[in-house]
Design a protein around this motif. Sequence first.
Motif, PDB file in Angstrom:
ATOM      1  N   LYS A 494       0.837  -1.216   0.000  1.00 18.04           N
ATOM      2  CA  LYS A 494       0.000   0.000   0.000  1.00 18.04           C
ATOM      3  C   LYS A 494       0.868   1.261   0.000  1.00 18.04           C
ATOM      4  CE  LYS A 494      -1.959  -1.115   3.935  1.00 18.04           C
ATOM      5  NZ  LYS A 494      -1.306  -2.358   4.330  1.00 18.04           N
ATOM      6  N   SER A 495       1.823   1.308   0.937  1.00 22.18           N
ATOM      7  CA  SER A 495       2.664   2.505   1.028  1.00 22.18           C
ATOM      8  C   SER A 495       3.506   2.672  -0.228  1.00 22.18           C
ATOM      9  CB  SER A 495       3.589   2.421   2.240  1.00 22.18           C
ATOM     10  OG  SER A 495       2.832   2.245   3.401  1.00 22.18           O
ATOM     11  N   THR A 496       3.956   1.558  -0.772  1.00 22.97           N
ATOM     12  CA  THR A 496       4.769   1.630  -1.991  1.00 22.97           C
ATOM     13  C   THR A 496       3.951   2.227  -3.132  1.00 22.97           C
ATOM     14  OG1 THR A 496       5.881  -0.353  -1.228  1.00 22.97           O
ATOM     15  CG2 THR A 496       6.224   0.254  -3.517  1.00 22.97           C
ATOM     16  N   LEU A 615      -3.083   9.894   2.999  1.00 23.78           N
ATOM     17  CA  LEU A 615      -3.024   9.695   4.448  1.00 23.78           C
ATOM     18  C   LEU A 615      -2.683   8.224   4.670  1.00 23.78           C
ATOM     19  CD1 LEU A 615      -6.292  11.623   5.410  1.00 23.78           C
ATOM     20  CD2 LEU A 615      -3.963  12.498   5.419  1.00 23.78           C
ATOM     21  N   ASP A 616      -1.473   7.972   5.142  1.00 22.51           N
ATOM     22  CA  ASP A 616      -0.998   6.594   5.256  1.00 22.51           C
ATOM     23  C   ASP A 616      -1.076   6.143   6.715  1.00 22.51           C
ATOM     24  OD1 ASP A 616       0.236   4.187   5.135  1.00 22.51           O
ATOM     25  OD2 ASP A 616       1.946   4.860   3.943  1.00 22.51           O
ATOM     26  N   GLU A 617      -2.148   5.449   7.089  1.00 22.10           N
ATOM     27  CA  GLU A 617      -2.382   4.920   8.441  1.00 22.10           C
ATOM     28  C   GLU A 617      -2.129   5.992   9.494  1.00 22.10           C
ATOM     29  OE1 GLU A 617      -0.900   1.084   9.312  1.00 22.10           O
ATOM     30  OE2 GLU A 617      -0.605   0.573   7.214  1.00 22.10           O
ATOM     31  N   PHE A 618      -2.574   7.199   9.193  1.00 22.63           N
ATOM     32  CA  PHE A 618      -2.107   8.295  10.024  1.00 22.63           C
ATOM     33  C   PHE A 618      -2.877   8.452  11.332  1.00 22.63           C
ATOM     34  CE2 PHE A 618      -5.589  10.820   9.003  1.00 22.63           C
ATOM     35  CZ  PHE A 618      -5.531  11.995   9.716  1.00 22.63           C
TER      36      PHE A 618
HETATM   37 MG   LIG Z   1       2.644   0.990   4.984  1.00 23.19          MG
END
Ligand SMILES: [Mg+2]
Length: 696
Positions: A494-496, A615-618
């Motif tokens: 996901k982050s990638t 917004l990454d798992e923020f």
């Molecule tokens: Mg991640």
Amino acid sequence: MKNFLRALRYAWPYRVRLVISIVCAVFAAILWGLNFTSIYPVLKLLNNDQSPQQWVDSCIANCNKDIEQIEAVSDALNEKSKELEKLPLNKFVEQQRRAHTHALVKVESKLVYARKQMDWYLIAHKYIYAYLPRDSFTTLSYVLGFVLVGVFIKCIFEFFQESLVGSVVNLSLYDMRNRFYRNVIHLDVDQFGEQGTSELMARFTNDMESVGSGLKTLFGKVIAEPLRAISCVIFAACISWQLTLLFLILVPVAAFILGKIGRLMKQATRRLLERMSSIYKILQETFQGIKLVKSYTMEPYERRRFRAATYDYYLKSMTVVNIDACAGPIIELLGVAAVVGALLAGSFLVLKHETMLFGMRMSQYPIEPESLLQLYVLLAAIADPVRKLSSVFTKIQSGCAASDRIFFFMDKQPRVSANCEGPAFIKTEHGLCLDYSSRTGDMPFKAHEVGKPMIEFKGVCFSYDPGRPILSNINLSIYEGETIAILGHNGSGKSTLMGMVPRFYDPDHGTIFLSGEDLRNINLRSLRKKVSVVTQETVLFDDTIYNNIAYGTRGATKASIESAANKAFAHDFILNLPKGYETMAGESGNKLSGGQKQRIALARAILRDPAIIILDEFTSQSDPESEVLIHKVMKEFLKGRTSFVITHRLNTLEIASRIVVLDAGVVAAVGTHKELIENCAAYQRMFEVHGKRLSA
Ligand SMILES: [Mg+2]
Ligand SMILES: Nc1ncnc2c1ncn2[C@@H]1O[C@H](COP(=O)(O)OP(=O)(O)O)[C@@H](O)[C@H]1O
């Protein structure tokens, strides 16, 4: 060596200073040699108990006598040769004539030399009578006074030389550090990970110092010390160039040995610098993770690890020290051997009143003991610069090793090109546009067409390491204003995937389009200005909260910052801090709680007014109460913007227009919450797990 020469180029803008420093070095060297020549008059004055006037008179008288004698010999020879000419020519007479001519030439050259000497004495006579006192003690004090003044002036030149060299070196380092920083900060995100930040920090500090020390040696000693040696050699050669040459025979031998030592030194320094990097690494890891170290009571382990690393460093530094220490004595030994050789030959000439050695003429006249002593002093004076030069080679080799390490990074090019010429992604009153004005005149703006995807992933594949694909064939279309929730297990990519939108990475295959244009063609700065990323690990700088919120927004006003903080529900807690907005956040924001940091990060993103938000798992670190608040903000804030939210929270999923389920780098399903709950088994499973967790 090549890289050290490149480091040298940083000194080029300061060449004028360098030239002045060389001029200073030349004067200092001349004075250095000149000061040693005072030995001869001092010895003469002490030995003979003559006043300078008496001395010059006796010299002139002696010289006159010599000239008369030589003239008498020459006259006799001339007579003889006239007689020989009258004789009938036969083999014997011819031989005699030739011998006579030969003798005559020799005598003539002696005469020329003696007359030249006479001229010198006459000049000396004029000045000695005009300026020098009649008493030898007063003359001696004059000479010593001149030596003192000479040393004083030499010291002034030396000061300026060193100071100028120091400024050139430090200015070069200043430029080089900034250039290096500029290069490094433009590298890609993953290029930082490849080497480790502590490795980089070591290169900025320790390695730079080594390069600086190499440069300083080069500009300071490599120029000044040989000049001093040369000046002594020249003065020595004036006394007897033959004996001086004898002394210089050992120079190539010394150069050869120094070359060998230098090579060893380069290797040893490279190892030493590598060990320093590992020390930096341990320091950085343990200080950053100090809580972990303490809670797992790993202090003894870390202490041992650090001790082992520093011991290794100690061993490597001893190698460097020993190699360095070898060079000095070896050179000194060679130097003394050369002086002894020259002195032995000179003493032989003095004691035996000879002018020939092994059939070679060493001087025109027998050498005086004072001259030999003067020669000895001058040759011994060469030893000092030469000994200093011996460390030059090793220092420069250290500089070479360090510059190899620095330029290794300097030469790295970012794989993500900045595309300064490309169309800029901007916001106008007509909405988002691509600005082509830098390229074509006829269609400067291309507004985003409604109904077409804002961001489109087409067959995107990506891997960090070849052979281990992280993302495979991703196809997604995201429309303007949509809120896309991305769901997937840890490590599903996901982050990638999201890192590709602001182009932290570019796809290996496939293309990402932004408003129909390949992302790789768009001006990178304009793209990143319009994309805000808020991650789980919020990054705060050790600055005031005010500046942390304003980071990345040029010209933000106090009102806009407070309004952004208000929207992020951060305003109230900020006011409760000891100094309000002026409170320092501490190193990496460690004076604030995780949830507080996240709200500041959110305020920072709100202030930028981005078109695309990631917004990454923020919200993972917020307590339930602030999470509810943050959700209220998000609903407001995400309105009208294209946004990606990576989350596991149900209430976020509900505000999403569509949900993308990622599974091991592949898009497993796309759809609204309603569609997925009906059709997607993977989504149903995830939803159930979360549902249970929520109700538990
Ligand atoms: Mg991640
Ligand atoms: N800088 C990196 N170098 C190599 N592999 C990485 C790097 N960053 C992440 N990975 C790998 O890529 C995969 C996906 O990571 P990531 O996108 O962070 O997953 P997610 O955000 O979905 O948890 C993981 O298996 C991880 O090991």
